[in-house]
Scaffold this motif. Structure first.
Motif, PDB file in Angstrom:
ATOM      1  N   VAL A  96       0.951  -1.193  -0.040  1.00  0.00           N
ATOM      2  CA  VAL A  96       0.069   0.018   0.091  1.00  0.00           C
ATOM      3  C   VAL A  96       0.744   1.208   0.018  1.00  0.00           C
ATOM      4  O   VAL A  96       1.981   1.325   0.664  1.00  0.00           O
ATOM      5  CB  VAL A  96      -1.012   0.131   1.242  1.00  0.00           C
ATOM      6  N   TYR A  97       0.268   2.195  -0.681  1.00  0.00           N
ATOM      7  CA  TYR A  97       0.944   3.641  -0.811  1.00  0.00           C
ATOM      8  C   TYR A  97       0.001   4.699  -0.477  1.00  0.00           C
ATOM      9  O   TYR A  97      -1.156   4.526  -1.251  1.00  0.00           O
ATOM     10  CB  TYR A  97       1.656   3.839  -2.201  1.00  0.00           C
ATOM     11  N   VAL A  98       0.016   5.522   0.078  1.00  0.00           N
ATOM     12  CA  VAL A  98      -0.802   6.500   0.713  1.00  0.00           C
ATOM     13  C   VAL A  98      -0.476   7.863   0.224  1.00  0.00           C
ATOM     14  O   VAL A  98       0.771   8.565   0.397  1.00  0.00           O
ATOM     15  CB  VAL A  98      -1.013   6.442   2.088  1.00  0.00           C
ATOM     16  N   VAL A  99      -1.374   8.651  -0.134  1.00  0.00           N
ATOM     17  CA  VAL A  99      -1.189  10.272  -0.393  1.00  0.00           C
ATOM     18  C   VAL A  99      -2.642  10.792   0.356  1.00  0.00           C
ATOM     19  O   VAL A  99      -3.461  10.464   0.019  1.00  0.00           O
ATOM     20  CB  VAL A  99      -1.256  10.491  -1.777  1.00  0.00           C
ATOM     21  N   SER A 100      -2.263  11.720   1.302  1.00  0.00           N
ATOM     22  CA  SER A 100      -3.272  12.401   1.994  1.00  0.00           C
ATOM     23  C   SER A 100      -3.060  13.986   2.288  1.00  0.00           C
ATOM     24  O   SER A 100      -2.002  14.635   2.166  1.00  0.00           O
ATOM     25  CB  SER A 100      -3.437  11.692   3.486  1.00  0.00           C
ATOM     26  N   GLY A 101      -4.126  14.506   2.454  1.00  0.00           N
ATOM     27  CA  GLY A 101      -4.304  16.020   2.907  1.00  0.00           C
ATOM     28  C   GLY A 101      -5.479  16.006   3.909  1.00  0.00           C
ATOM     29  O   GLY A 101      -6.175  15.130   4.012  1.00  0.00           O
ATOM     30  N   HIS A 102      -5.333  16.901   4.975  1.00  0.00           N
ATOM     31  CA  HIS A 102      -6.362  16.939   5.978  1.00  0.00           C
ATOM     32  C   HIS A 102      -7.336  18.054   5.493  1.00  0.00           C
ATOM     33  O   HIS A 102      -6.864  19.281   5.187  1.00  0.00           O
ATOM     34  CB  HIS A 102      -5.577  17.387   7.346  1.00  0.00           C
ATOM     35  N   TYR A 103      -8.590  17.853   5.840  1.00  0.00           N
ATOM     36  CA  TYR A 103      -9.703  18.738   5.483  1.00  0.00           C
ATOM     37  C   TYR A 103     -10.193  19.587   6.523  1.00  0.00           C
ATOM     38  O   TYR A 103     -10.922  20.618   6.419  1.00  0.00           O
ATOM     39  CB  TYR A 103     -10.868  18.178   4.683  1.00  0.00           C
ATOM     40  N   ASP A 104      -9.695  19.354   7.903  1.00  0.00           N
ATOM     41  CA  ASP A 104     -10.106  20.276   8.665  1.00  0.00           C
ATOM     42  C   ASP A 104      -9.152  21.708   8.882  1.00  0.00           C
ATOM     43  O   ASP A 104      -8.037  21.550   8.246  1.00  0.00           O
ATOM     44  CB  ASP A 104      -9.955  19.403  10.080  1.00  0.00           C
ATOM     45  N   SER A 105      -9.791  22.578   9.567  1.00  0.00           N
ATOM     46  CA  SER A 105      -8.850  23.750   9.534  1.00  0.00           C
ATOM     47  C   SER A 105      -9.166  24.426  10.824  1.00  0.00           C
ATOM     48  O   SER A 105      -9.818  23.909  11.945  1.00  0.00           O
ATOM     49  CB  SER A 105      -9.499  24.734   8.276  1.00  0.00           C
ATOM     50  N   ARG A 106      -8.470  25.482  10.969  1.00  0.00           N
ATOM     51  CA  ARG A 106      -8.365  26.188  12.440  1.00  0.00           C
ATOM     52  C   ARG A 106      -8.087  27.718  12.380  1.00  0.00           C
ATOM     53  O   ARG A 106      -7.470  28.169  11.201  1.00  0.00           O
ATOM     54  CB  ARG A 106      -7.557  25.452  13.494  1.00  0.00           C
ATOM     55  N   ASN A 107      -8.256  28.492  13.462  1.00  0.00           N
ATOM     56  CA  ASN A 107      -7.985  29.782  13.275  1.00  0.00           C
ATOM     57  C   ASN A 107      -6.871  30.222  14.537  1.00  0.00           C
ATOM     58  O   ASN A 107      -6.454  29.194  15.064  1.00  0.00           O
ATOM     59  CB  ASN A 107      -9.044  30.854  13.222  1.00  0.00           C
ATOM     60  N   THR A 108      -6.966  31.172  15.289  1.00  0.00           N
ATOM     61  CA  THR A 108      -5.848  31.361  16.244  1.00  0.00           C
ATOM     62  C   THR A 108      -6.170  30.600  17.425  1.00  0.00           C
ATOM     63  O   THR A 108      -5.250  29.937  17.993  1.00  0.00           O
ATOM     64  CB  THR A 108      -5.748  32.902  16.379  1.00  0.00           C
ATOM     65  N   ASP A 109      -7.409  30.479  17.760  1.00  0.00           N
ATOM     66  CA  ASP A 109      -7.929  29.786  19.044  1.00  0.00           C
ATOM     67  C   ASP A 109      -7.997  28.284  18.616  1.00  0.00           C
ATOM     68  O   ASP A 109      -9.095  28.118  17.954  1.00  0.00           O
ATOM     69  CB  ASP A 109      -9.067  30.420  19.802  1.00  0.00           C
ATOM     70  N   ILE A 110      -7.440  27.461  19.118  1.00  0.00           N
ATOM     71  CA  ILE A 110      -7.364  26.089  18.537  1.00  0.00           C
ATOM     72  C   ILE A 110      -8.851  25.320  19.053  1.00  0.00           C
ATOM     73  O   ILE A 110      -9.217  24.475  18.382  1.00  0.00           O
ATOM     74  CB  ILE A 110      -6.183  25.132  19.254  1.00  0.00           C
ATOM     75  N   LEU A 111      -9.459  25.856  19.833  1.00  0.00           N
ATOM     76  CA  LEU A 111     -10.657  25.440  20.655  1.00  0.00           C
ATOM     77  C   LEU A 111     -11.709  26.264  19.745  1.00  0.00           C
ATOM     78  O   LEU A 111     -13.089  25.966  20.043  1.00  0.00           O
ATOM     79  CB  LEU A 111     -10.951  25.628  22.002  1.00  0.00           C
ATOM     80  N   ASN A 112     -11.431  27.388  19.000  1.00  0.00           N
ATOM     81  CA  ASN A 112     -12.619  27.981  18.349  1.00  0.00           C
ATOM     82  C   ASN A 112     -13.425  27.322  17.176  1.00  0.00           C
ATOM     83  O   ASN A 112     -12.959  27.216  16.151  1.00  0.00           O
ATOM     84  CB  ASN A 112     -12.206  29.526  17.778  1.00  0.00           C
ATOM     85  N   ASN A 113     -14.196  26.767  17.440  1.00  0.00           N
ATOM     86  CA  ASN A 113     -15.195  25.943  16.417  1.00  0.00           C
ATOM     87  C   ASN A 113     -16.163  26.571  15.700  1.00  0.00           C
ATOM     88  O   ASN A 113     -17.015  25.996  14.983  1.00  0.00           O
ATOM     89  CB  ASN A 113     -15.639  24.565  16.903  1.00  0.00           C
ATOM     90  N   ILE A 114     -16.627  27.971  15.856  1.00  0.00           N
ATOM     91  CA  ILE A 114     -17.676  28.824  15.286  1.00  0.00           C
ATOM     92  C   ILE A 114     -17.154  29.842  14.419  1.00  0.00           C
ATOM     93  O   ILE A 114     -17.647  29.735  13.381  1.00  0.00           O
ATOM     94  CB  ILE A 114     -18.163  29.528  16.675  1.00  0.00           C
ATOM     95  N   ASP A 115     -16.070  30.502  14.524  1.00  0.00           N
ATOM     96  CA  ASP A 115     -15.721  31.691  13.769  1.00  0.00           C
ATOM     97  C   ASP A 115     -15.056  31.031  12.541  1.00  0.00           C
ATOM     98  O   ASP A 115     -14.453  29.852  12.526  1.00  0.00           O
ATOM     99  CB  ASP A 115     -14.732  32.642  14.259  1.00  0.00           C
ATOM    100  N   ASP A 116     -15.068  32.003  11.419  1.00  0.00           N
ATOM    101  CA  ASP A 116     -14.341  31.456  10.187  1.00  0.00           C
ATOM    102  C   ASP A 116     -12.881  30.960  10.233  1.00  0.00           C
ATOM    103  O   ASP A 116     -12.363  31.668  11.038  1.00  0.00           O
ATOM    104  CB  ASP A 116     -14.451  32.610   9.335  1.00  0.00           C
ATOM    105  N   ALA A 117     -12.524  29.873   9.529  1.00  0.00           N
ATOM    106  CA  ALA A 117     -11.399  29.294   9.381  1.00  0.00           C
ATOM    107  C   ALA A 117     -11.179  28.659   8.053  1.00  0.00           C
ATOM    108  O   ALA A 117     -11.363  27.565   7.835  1.00  0.00           O
ATOM    109  CB  ALA A 117     -11.133  28.284  10.484  1.00  0.00           C
ATOM    110  N   PRO A 118     -10.849  29.655   6.993  1.00  0.00           N
ATOM    111  CA  PRO A 118     -10.948  29.236   5.687  1.00  0.00           C
ATOM    112  C   PRO A 118     -10.146  28.005   5.352  1.00  0.00           C
ATOM    113  O   PRO A 118     -10.596  27.268   4.516  1.00  0.00           O
ATOM    114  CB  PRO A 118     -10.651  30.538   4.754  1.00  0.00           C
ATOM    115  N   GLY A 119      -8.974  27.848   5.849  1.00  0.00           N
ATOM    116  CA  GLY A 119      -8.104  27.005   5.609  1.00  0.00           C
ATOM    117  C   GLY A 119      -7.647  26.610   3.938  1.00  0.00           C
ATOM    118  O   GLY A 119      -7.693  25.363   3.628  1.00  0.00           O
TER     119      GLY A 119
END
Length: 429
Positions: A96-119
């Motif tokens: 097996v060979y793997v190529v990946s990227g991550h689709y989650d994003s973040r802004n300044t506060d790592i716990l801020n799950n509300i405000d925009d984080a365009p990523g």
């Protein structure tokens, strides 16, 4: 296929992911237009569409699990989902060979799950690479001996959660993962000081394996093998197959696991003993990473689409395509390679496991036939292999070169002309 990697599609993928507002790991999972759930469903639907054109070769799964809360990183137990597009190998599906990227994003506060984080760059650009490869391989109904996984993982920003689960799942299933690449921050070529290298991409490759026992590490040091771990061999391989006019890129192999103070989705693979490496743009602008969208003193902060260099991301996708296609099309990396140190001699005798299954396919016209083996060598202070000796369909060969003066490796050659990465030999016991 390299020519078909489409700038417009890459831009559309990144733009669509940015449109979900935030893709924070703990953001909304049921809203159809905002949050990580909407991004997950859109990526999965796109991948399923590619699968329909693959003649049954591409299979898409959404791998989900519940990640317990982590103080300071993830406030509550959270569902994490990886989207996995699997192109099954024809003769060696367990390789097996793997190529990946991550689709989650973040802004300044790592716990801020509300405000925009365009990523956009971190890491819609990496997801676009996985998706474009899945699309094109499907449309061409690509057939390779080994399996390719083209993946979008989640939970990277909070602790590499998705990739850890993926790597452990492959380990538990006894998959022979011979290389895993993450594309993380591969969307721009210009630094904060204006420095630009639009035709370079960094590849971070670990030296001494973190899984080496103390005895193995001591032996590796004693024979000068610090620069010849499986991951370093992967770095050499990528430079050989992807630094050329076909990709219009040069791969800058960086001899460390990752940048200072940072981590990526290749690390869970390294911790399990799999070769893992990270593609990252040549220069970074930290005003566009992990930042709230805002303007301060005429400086724009935030990971916005306007800062992404789409042609650069296209070329990075070409590097990944050349790499994973070459790996999956070639024979597997030779195993149990040794060098005879039982007597003092100026010759060098190397031995390795003979791949009888691949050899049996030779001359049949099928995929995966083994043509033979090559011994490669270089001076101890050279970074890349500089000499090649064709030794044929054998499991042992003696060459007229002193093991005291050079570094050796053994690689397999397919009937299709594709070559595996090399394996560094340890003294036989």
């Amino acid at each position: 296929m390299l020519a078909e990697i489409d700038q417009n599609r890459i831009q559309a993928i990144i733009s669509k992911l940015v449109s979900f507002g935030t893709r924070h790991t703990a953001s909304n999972q049921t809203d159809p237009s905002r949050g990580i759930g909407a991004a997950r469903d859109w990526i999965a639907a796109q991948m399923e569409g590619f699968a329909q054109a693959s003649g049954g070769r591409l299979n898409v799964t959404v791998q989900s699990f519940i990640q317990p809360a982590v103080p300071g990183e993830l406030a509550n137990d959270t569902r994490i989902s990886n989207i996995i597009a699997r192109l099954e190998g024809t003769t060696e599906p367990n390789r097996v060979y793997v190529v990946s990227g991550h689709y989650d994003s973040r802004n300044t506060d790592i716990l801020n799950n509300i405000d925009d984080a365009p990523g956009a760059d971190d890491d819609a650009s990496g997801v676009a690479v996985s998706m474009e490869l899945a699309r094109i391989f499907s449309e061409h109904n690509v057939t390779t001996p080994a399996t390719m996984l083209l993946v979008a993982v989640a939970g990277e920003e909070q602790g590499l959660f998705g990739s850890t689960f993926l790597a452990q799942s492959l380990f538990n299933s006894s998959a022979d993962v011979q290389a895993a690449f993450t594309n993380d921050i591969v969307g721009a070529s210009t630094a904060d000081d204006g420095t630009s290298d639009p035709n370079d991409i960094r590849l971070f490759v670990q030296g001494m394996p973190s899984t080496d026992s103390a005895a193995m590490a001591a032996q590796r040091i004693s024979i000068g093998g610090e620069n010849d771990s499986p991951t370093r061999q992967i770095g050499r391989f990528v430079s050989e197959v992807a630094s050329n006019n076909a990709t219009n890129m040069t791969v800058q192999v960086v001899y460390r696991a990752d940048r200072f103070l940072r981590g990526g989705d290749h690390e869970p693979f390294l911790k399990l003993g799999f070769p893992g490496a990270r593609f990252t743009e040549p220069h970074e602008n930290f005003a566009h990473q992990h930042q709230d969208v805002r303007a301060v003193d005429n400086v724009q902060f935030g990971d916005l689409l306007e800062f992404v260099d789409i042609p650069f991301t296209q070329r990075v996708a070409r590097v990944n395509m050349a790499t994973i296609f070459s790996l999956a099309s070639a024979p597997g990396t030779p195993k149990n390679v040794t060098i005879d140190t039982s007597v003092l001699t100026n010759n060098s005798t190397l031995r390795w496991d003979f791949d009888s299954a691949a050899a049996a396919l030779s001359g049949t016209g099928g995929v995966g036939g083994l043509a033979g083996y090559e011994i490669v060598w270089r001076a101890t202070d050279e970074p890349f292999w500089s000499h090649v000796i064709d030794v044929g369909l054998v499991s042992e060969a003696t060459v007229l070169q002193s093991k005291d003066n050079v570094v050796f490796g053994v690689r397999a050659v397919g009937e299709n002309g594709m070559r595996s990465p090399a394996t560094f030999p340890f003294p036989s016991t």
